[in-house]
Design a protein around this motif. Structure first.
Motif, PDB file in Angstrom:
ATOM      1  N   ASP A   1       0.819  -1.224   0.000  1.00  0.00           N
ATOM      2  CA  ASP A   1       0.000   0.000   0.000  1.00  0.00           C
ATOM      3  C   ASP A   1       0.849   1.269   0.000  1.00  0.00           C
TER       4      ASP A   1
ATOM      5  N   ASP B   1      -1.382  -2.550  -4.184  1.00  0.00           N
ATOM      6  CA  ASP B   1      -1.622  -1.111  -4.160  1.00  0.00           C
ATOM      7  C   ASP B   1      -0.288  -0.387  -4.309  1.00  0.00           C
TER       8      ASP B   1
ATOM      9  N   ASN C   1      -6.054  -3.812  -5.523  1.00  0.00           N
ATOM     10  CA  ASN C   1      -7.258  -3.294  -6.191  1.00  0.00           C
ATOM     11  C   ASN C   1      -7.032  -1.909  -6.793  1.00  0.00           C
ATOM     12  N   HIS C   2      -6.244  -1.068  -6.127  1.00  0.00           N
ATOM     13  CA  HIS C   2      -5.999   0.281  -6.658  1.00  0.00           C
ATOM     14  C   HIS C   2      -5.284   0.245  -8.010  1.00  0.00           C
TER      15      HIS C   2
ATOM     16  N   HIS D   1      -2.338  -9.455  -1.602  1.00  0.00           N
ATOM     17  CA  HIS D   1      -2.792  -8.098  -1.262  1.00  0.00           C
ATOM     18  C   HIS D   1      -3.927  -8.180  -0.236  1.00  0.00           C
TER      19      HIS D   1
ATOM     20  N   HIS E   1      -3.646  -4.011   2.197  1.00  0.00           N
ATOM     21  CA  HIS E   1      -5.048  -3.679   1.938  1.00  0.00           C
ATOM     22  C   HIS E   1      -5.796  -3.201   3.184  1.00  0.00           C
TER      23      HIS E   1
HETATM   24 FE   LIG Z   1      -6.118  -2.298  -1.445  1.00  0.00          FE
END
Ligand SMILES: [Fe+2]
Ligand SMILES: [Fe+2]
Length: 262
Positions: A13, A43, A73-74, A162, A202
């Motif tokens: 992240d 991320d 996901n980002h 993640h 995450h």
């Molecule tokens: Fe995430």
């Protein structure tokens, strides 16, 4: 010949942005000095823009050790994931998506993972097609993790994720969003292959550490978690994993671990 142990540096992240200018560099440089391999657990970018990925590659310039990463996901948000992947792999980052790689005698298997919740409250594929598609994604990621672990012939295996595989490391987040932070379906392959350690991100407000039902250590290395728990120290988690030389292929050796946050 393998070393007796390797030191793994892990962070997640980092959300590298278009305007990022050098703020991640000291973290990566310290990781490179302290460890044998660097894991970045998703991320990597803020919105998945190619420019952000290029900024991340620039931030990684001081790193002299192998870098292993999974997307988060980002990294999918802006719809440029293929270009982002190319930028990262061209920079010799080992980007894992159901793949595995071996570094200094330790095998690393990586997937992004997905949500769905944990334990008895895990979302099941029942009812609307949208619900089934959501669950299918989580099952598919767990199967990819299992295949990647199965392909490794090393005595020690490490999982790079993640999304969280257990509830313990999302504790601290609002309970309402637990199902979106990870999936218990990722836990089973970790137990079956008795991985030495699993790393994920995450859950920015989660807990730093937990264990699977089989006692496998799980580390949440989201940058905000590391900043909070390592306070004065550089936000990089350092975990040592032994590399036994006497264990036959396919067997799993008891691991000697030293968790030494710095
Ligand atoms: Fe995430
Ligand atoms: Fe994140």
């Amino acid at each position: 010949m393998s070393p007796e142990a390797i030191r793994i540096a892990a962070v997640a992240d980092v959300h590298c942005s278009k305007t990022n200018q050098g703020s991640l560099r000291p973290i990566f440089a310290a990781a490179s000095d302290m460890a044998d391999v660097l894991l970045i657990c998703g991320d990597l970018t803020d919105y998945g823009y190619p420019e952000e990925a290029r900024n991340l590659v620039a931030e990684l310039a001081p790193v002299k050790i192998p870098v292993i990463a999974v997307l988060g996901n980002h990294d999918y948000e802006s719809g440029n994931v293929d270009e982002v992947k190319k930028i990262l792999t061209d920079a010799r980052i080992h980007l894992l998506d159901g793949d595995s790689v071996e570094v200094l005698g330790v095998g690393f298997a990586g997937v992004k993972g997905f949500g769905g919740g944990f334990g008895r409250r895990t979302l099941e594929p029942w009812g609307e097609d949208a619900t089934k598609a959501f669950v299918h994604e989580a099952v598919s990621e767990a199967l990819k993790l299992e295949s990647a672990l199965a392909r490794l012939q090393t005595p020690q295996r490490v999982a790079v994720l993640h999304y969280a595989p257990i509830e313990a490391t999302v504790e601290g987040e609002p309970r309402e969003i637990f199902p979106f932070l990870g999936s218990g379906r990722l836990e089973e392959p970790l137990n079956r292959y008795r991985v030495a350690a699993a790393f994920h991100g995450h859950a920015h407000r989660g807990a730093a550490e937990g264990r699977t039902s089989a006692g496998i250590p799980v580390y949440n290395v989201a940058l905000p978690v590391l900043r909070r728990t390592l306070s004065e120290q550089l936000p990089v988690r350092i975990v040592e994993v032994s590399v036994p030389e006497t264990v036959g292929i396919g067997e799993t050796a008891p691991s000697r671990r030293r968790d030494d946050p710095q």
